[in-house]
Motif scaffolding. Structure first.
Motif, PDB file in Angstrom:
ATOM      1  N   PRO A 162       0.758  -1.125   0.090  1.00 32.04           N
ATOM      2  CA  PRO A 162       0.019  -0.019   0.174  1.00 32.04           C
ATOM      3  C   PRO A 162       0.900   1.357  -0.086  1.00 32.04           C
ATOM      4  N   LEU A 163       1.352   1.504  -1.132  1.00 37.66           N
ATOM      5  CA  LEU A 163       2.398   2.887  -1.340  1.00 37.66           C
ATOM      6  C   LEU A 163       1.635   4.059  -1.898  1.00 37.66           C
ATOM      7  N   ASN A 164       1.815   5.171  -1.174  1.00 38.43           N
ATOM      8  CA  ASN A 164       1.314   6.584  -1.425  1.00 38.43           C
ATOM      9  C   ASN A 164       2.287   7.214  -2.476  1.00 38.43           C
ATOM     10  N   LEU A 165       2.292   7.164  -3.787  1.00 35.59           N
ATOM     11  CA  LEU A 165       3.378   8.063  -4.501  1.00 35.59           C
ATOM     12  C   LEU A 165       2.993   9.418  -5.080  1.00 35.59           C
ATOM     13  N   ARG A 166       3.858  10.177  -4.924  1.00 35.23           N
ATOM     14  CA  ARG A 166       3.918  11.282  -5.722  1.00 35.23           C
ATOM     15  C   ARG A 166       5.271  11.789  -6.407  1.00 35.23           C
ATOM     16  N   ALA A 167       5.291  12.630  -7.154  1.00 33.11           N
ATOM     17  CA  ALA A 167       6.291  12.791  -8.006  1.00 33.11           C
ATOM     18  C   ALA A 167       6.825  14.363  -8.088  1.00 33.11           C
ATOM     19  N   ILE A 168       7.895  14.711  -8.037  1.00 30.91           N
ATOM     20  CA  ILE A 168       8.194  16.196  -8.140  1.00 30.91           C
ATOM     21  C   ILE A 168       9.241  16.491  -9.184  1.00 30.91           C
ATOM     22  N   HIS A 169       8.951  17.173 -10.125  1.00 27.34           N
ATOM     23  CA  HIS A 169       9.951  17.533 -11.289  1.00 27.34           C
ATOM     24  C   HIS A 169      10.417  19.046 -10.909  1.00 27.34           C
ATOM     25  N   ILE A 170      11.761  19.202 -10.731  1.00 28.08           N
ATOM     26  CA  ILE A 170      12.137  20.682 -10.480  1.00 28.08           C
ATOM     27  C   ILE A 170      12.805  21.134 -12.077  1.00 28.08           C
ATOM     28  N   HIS A 171      11.870  22.257 -12.416  1.00 31.65           N
ATOM     29  CA  HIS A 171      12.383  22.962 -13.621  1.00 31.65           C
ATOM     30  C   HIS A 171      13.451  23.962 -13.365  1.00 31.65           C
ATOM     31  N   HIS A 172      14.667  23.617 -13.619  1.00 28.68           N
ATOM     32  CA  HIS A 172      15.585  24.667 -13.330  1.00 28.68           C
ATOM     33  C   HIS A 172      15.755  25.769 -14.393  1.00 28.68           C
ATOM     34  N   GLY A 173      15.248  25.655 -15.569  1.00 29.17           N
ATOM     35  CA  GLY A 173      15.539  26.626 -16.563  1.00 29.17           C
ATOM     36  C   GLY A 173      16.634  26.766 -17.133  1.00 29.17           C
ATOM     37  N   LEU A 174      17.597  25.777 -17.041  1.00 28.98           N
ATOM     38  CA  LEU A 174      19.043  25.860 -17.469  1.00 28.98           C
ATOM     39  C   LEU A 174      19.206  25.656 -18.784  1.00 28.98           C
ATOM     40  N   SER A 175      18.263  24.884 -19.529  1.00 29.14           N
ATOM     41  CA  SER A 175      18.373  24.187 -20.738  1.00 29.14           C
ATOM     42  C   SER A 175      17.359  24.902 -21.567  1.00 29.14           C
ATOM     43  N   SER A 176      17.591  24.839 -22.942  1.00 32.10           N
ATOM     44  CA  SER A 176      16.253  25.130 -23.948  1.00 32.10           C
ATOM     45  C   SER A 176      15.268  24.150 -24.201  1.00 32.10           C
ATOM     46  N   ASN A 177      15.614  22.797 -23.442  1.00 30.24           N
ATOM     47  CA  ASN A 177      14.749  21.788 -23.469  1.00 30.24           C
ATOM     48  C   ASN A 177      13.772  21.570 -22.335  1.00 30.24           C
ATOM     49  N   ALA A 178      14.215  22.469 -21.384  1.00 28.00           N
ATOM     50  CA  ALA A 178      13.467  22.345 -19.910  1.00 28.00           C
ATOM     51  C   ALA A 178      12.170  21.910 -20.009  1.00 28.00           C
ATOM     52  N   ASP A 179      11.325  22.832 -20.915  1.00 30.03           N
ATOM     53  CA  ASP A 179       9.977  22.777 -20.911  1.00 30.03           C
ATOM     54  C   ASP A 179       9.464  21.441 -21.526  1.00 30.03           C
ATOM     55  N   SER A 180      10.290  20.831 -22.452  1.00 27.38           N
ATOM     56  CA  SER A 180       9.981  19.691 -23.015  1.00 27.38           C
ATOM     57  C   SER A 180      10.154  18.433 -21.960  1.00 27.38           C
ATOM     58  N   TRP A 181      11.111  18.697 -21.121  1.00 29.99           N
ATOM     59  CA  TRP A 181      11.469  17.606 -20.044  1.00 29.99           C
ATOM     60  C   TRP A 181      10.389  17.690 -19.248  1.00 29.99           C
ATOM     61  N   ALA A 182       9.753  18.728 -18.692  1.00 29.64           N
ATOM     62  CA  ALA A 182       8.550  18.915 -17.714  1.00 29.64           C
ATOM     63  C   ALA A 182       7.384  18.320 -18.384  1.00 29.64           C
ATOM     64  N   GLU A 183       7.252  18.366 -19.648  1.00 28.07           N
ATOM     65  CA  GLU A 183       6.000  17.754 -20.511  1.00 28.07           C
ATOM     66  C   GLU A 183       6.033  16.454 -20.523  1.00 28.07           C
ATOM     67  N   PHE A 184       7.276  15.750 -20.671  1.00 32.38           N
ATOM     68  CA  PHE A 184       7.713  14.318 -20.621  1.00 32.38           C
ATOM     69  C   PHE A 184       7.504  13.791 -19.302  1.00 32.38           C
ATOM     70  N   PRO A 215       0.568  11.192  -9.339  1.00 31.37           N
ATOM     71  CA  PRO A 215       0.495  12.581  -9.208  1.00 31.37           C
ATOM     72  C   PRO A 215       1.846  13.366  -9.317  1.00 31.37           C
ATOM     73  N   LEU A 216       1.997  14.467 -10.085  1.00 28.48           N
ATOM     74  CA  LEU A 216       3.032  15.047  -9.924  1.00 28.48           C
ATOM     75  C   LEU A 216       3.061  16.539  -9.898  1.00 28.48           C
ATOM     76  N   THR A 217       4.019  17.186  -9.490  1.00 21.29           N
ATOM     77  CA  THR A 217       4.117  18.699  -9.101  1.00 21.29           C
ATOM     78  C   THR A 217       5.487  19.216 -10.036  1.00 21.29           C
ATOM     79  N   VAL A 218       5.344  19.939 -10.785  1.00 19.61           N
ATOM     80  CA  VAL A 218       6.296  20.674 -11.527  1.00 19.61           C
ATOM     81  C   VAL A 218       6.606  22.161 -10.763  1.00 19.61           C
ATOM     82  N   CYS A 219       7.800  22.319 -10.643  1.00 19.51           N
ATOM     83  CA  CYS A 219       8.154  23.684  -9.739  1.00 19.51           C
ATOM     84  C   CYS A 219       9.219  24.130 -10.417  1.00 19.51           C
ATOM     85  N   LYS A 220       9.225  25.319 -10.985  1.00 18.87           N
ATOM     86  CA  LYS A 220      10.149  26.164 -11.352  1.00 18.87           C
ATOM     87  C   LYS A 220      11.020  26.847 -10.451  1.00 18.87           C
ATOM     88  N   VAL A 221      11.994  26.904 -10.703  1.00 19.68           N
ATOM     89  CA  VAL A 221      13.312  27.669  -9.522  1.00 19.68           C
ATOM     90  C   VAL A 221      14.179  28.384 -10.397  1.00 19.68           C
TER      91      VAL A 221
END
Length: 442
Positions: A45-67, A78-84
């Motif tokens: 019975p695992l409750n999983l969430r994920a977080i993706h940190i959008h560093h904005g250091l690459s021109s591909n950062a937006d596509s990585w978040a979409e992936f 469930p996923l949280t995308v957080c820009k830093v």
């Protein structure tokens, strides 16, 4: 193989834990980790969430978040995308890591544990980077399977109460990168490739791409031997901490970030060094270099008694006062200031220079520092309906309420145990030019 490793690590280190936040970059390591946990979710019975940190250091950062969004949608996580914003003076790798963990601290739930995909190759790189810095056994211990990211002690975070301590779990730390890649291929997983990983200008990439492959080619199981050396260092560090535990806690005041140096000269130099390191580590401070450590001991701890020595370490200041070391912010002197508070003035009054706030009630003054410390001054009955004046950075002699006897402010500060660096930032309460009280906090 990896699934059994993960199952075993969960049983050993987190047998009661069911809620996990997975750090998901979209690279092969974190994708494999997420897939493994999703597989185990079918039997536990695992409750999983994920977080993706959008560093904005690459021109591909937006596509990585979409992936990552698409992947988590497919796997029902469930996923949280957080820009830093990555900034600072520590270098891009260290600055990105700091921004990443600060963002995670803002989003992780109290019942959750952060899970990262650090593996054996990462461990070896960490060991070599520590070796390059000339680190002691603490640094050479590299990463632990379970560790914590402590609450930052900065004023801004203390005011906003936005960051919390959380646990980091690295269940794949003994697994080589090759095993992770093989798992990904076997299970037909997709992942992203960060183009910066090929840039050997970055220290980790230099080790990963240019140095460690040669060493592993020359010596079989070199990675495992380095990991074993790191484990030996970790065990030695644990032993040192156990042996110094009583001495450390007899001197340590963690809440005030204070360290007692009374009779410090009676300890061996090696013991002095190790106690200072352990104190700084407990206070979440960066480790000083050997030269800096010697300067702290010689120029701060053992400076002449009539001095007020200080030493800058990263973005904080180490200061000595009355046989104690303190970790403080870097303060500028507050210019002279005064403000009248009327008897019926119940509104909160904000002091300058981020010192704190004052509230006057019917019978008291309540001073709350930005750090959260509070002092309540019960006013004499004769003054409860009288106008009072709050002053900062008052110098010279001052008449004392109610007898008008004059005394030097320096002696008043000393009687109230106010450190030198706090004196221009500590409010003074006056009535008709007479000093009523010094608003210190515990």
């Amino acid at each position: 193989m990896l699934i059994s490793t993960l199952r075993q690590q969960l049983a050993i280190h987190t047998p009661q834990q069911t809620d996990f936040l997975i750090g998901l970059s979209g690279g092969v390591d974190s994708v494999v980790l997420l897939h493994l946990l999703c597989q185990l979710r079918q039997e536990n019975p695992l409750n999983l969430r994920a977080i993706h940190i959008h560093h904005g250091l690459s021109s591909n950062a937006d596509s990585w978040a979409e992936f990552c969004q698409h992947l988590c949608g497919e796997w029902q996580v469930p996923l949280t995308v957080c820009k830093v914003n990555v900034s600072g003076k520590q270098g891009i790798e260290a600055n990105a890591r700091q921004a990443r963990y600060q963002a995670i601290a803002q989003h992780i739930q109290p019942n959750e544990m952060l899970v990262t995909a650090h593996h054996l190759d990462d461990q070896v790189e960490t060991f070599f980077l520590a070796l390059k810095r000339g680190s002691g056994i603490t640094g050479l211990s590299a990463m632990k399977t379970v560790s914590s990211w402590g609450k930052e002690m900065w004023e801004e975070n203390a005011r906003n109460n936005t960051l919390q301590e959380f646990t980091i779990f690295r269940p794949l730390l003994t697994s080589p990168k090759s095993a992770i890649q093989a798992y990904a291929v076997t299970h037909c997983l997709e992942w992203i490739n960060d183009e910066s990983n090929a840039d050997s200008r970055y220290e980790r990439n230099f080790l990963r791409n240019d140095i460690l492959p040669l060493l592993n080619q020359r010596w079989q199981q070199f990675d495992q031997m380095v990991a074993r050396a790191a484990q030996h260092c970790a065990e030695q560090q644990q032993l040192v901490e156990e042996l110094l535990n009583d001495e450390l806690h007899a001197r340590l005041n963690l809440a005030e970030r204070r360290f007692n140096i009374e009779e410090f000269n009676q300890l061996s130099h090696l013991k002095q060094q190790q106690l200072i390191r352990l104190w700084l580590e407990k206070c979440q401070m960066p480790m000083p270099s050997q030269i800096q450590l010697e300067q702290i001991i010689t120029n701060v701890i053992f400076a002449e008694q009539d001095k007020n020595p200080e030493f800058r370490l990263a973005d904080k200041m180490l200061r000595r006062y009355q046989k104690h070391l303190f970790i403080t912010e870097i303060f500028a002197d507050t210019p002279p200031f005064e403000q009248m508070l009327l008897a019926k003035q119940a509104d909160e009054f904000t002091l300058p220079e981020n010192i704190g706030t004052l509230v006057r009630t019917s019978d008291a003054l309540i001073f709350r520092k930005k750090s959260g410390q509070t002092h309540r001054l019960l006013l004499p009955t004769a003054l409860q309906q009288e106008p009072l004046t709050i002053k900062l950075n008052y110098r010279g002699k001052v008449p004392l309420y109610p007898h008008s006897k004059r005394e030097e402010m320096k002696k008043i500060w000393q009687k109230n145990n106010v450190p030198v660096w706090e004196r221009t930032r500590t409010p003074l309460v006056f009535f008709n030019q007479q000093l009523v009280a010094v608003l210190t906090t515990p």
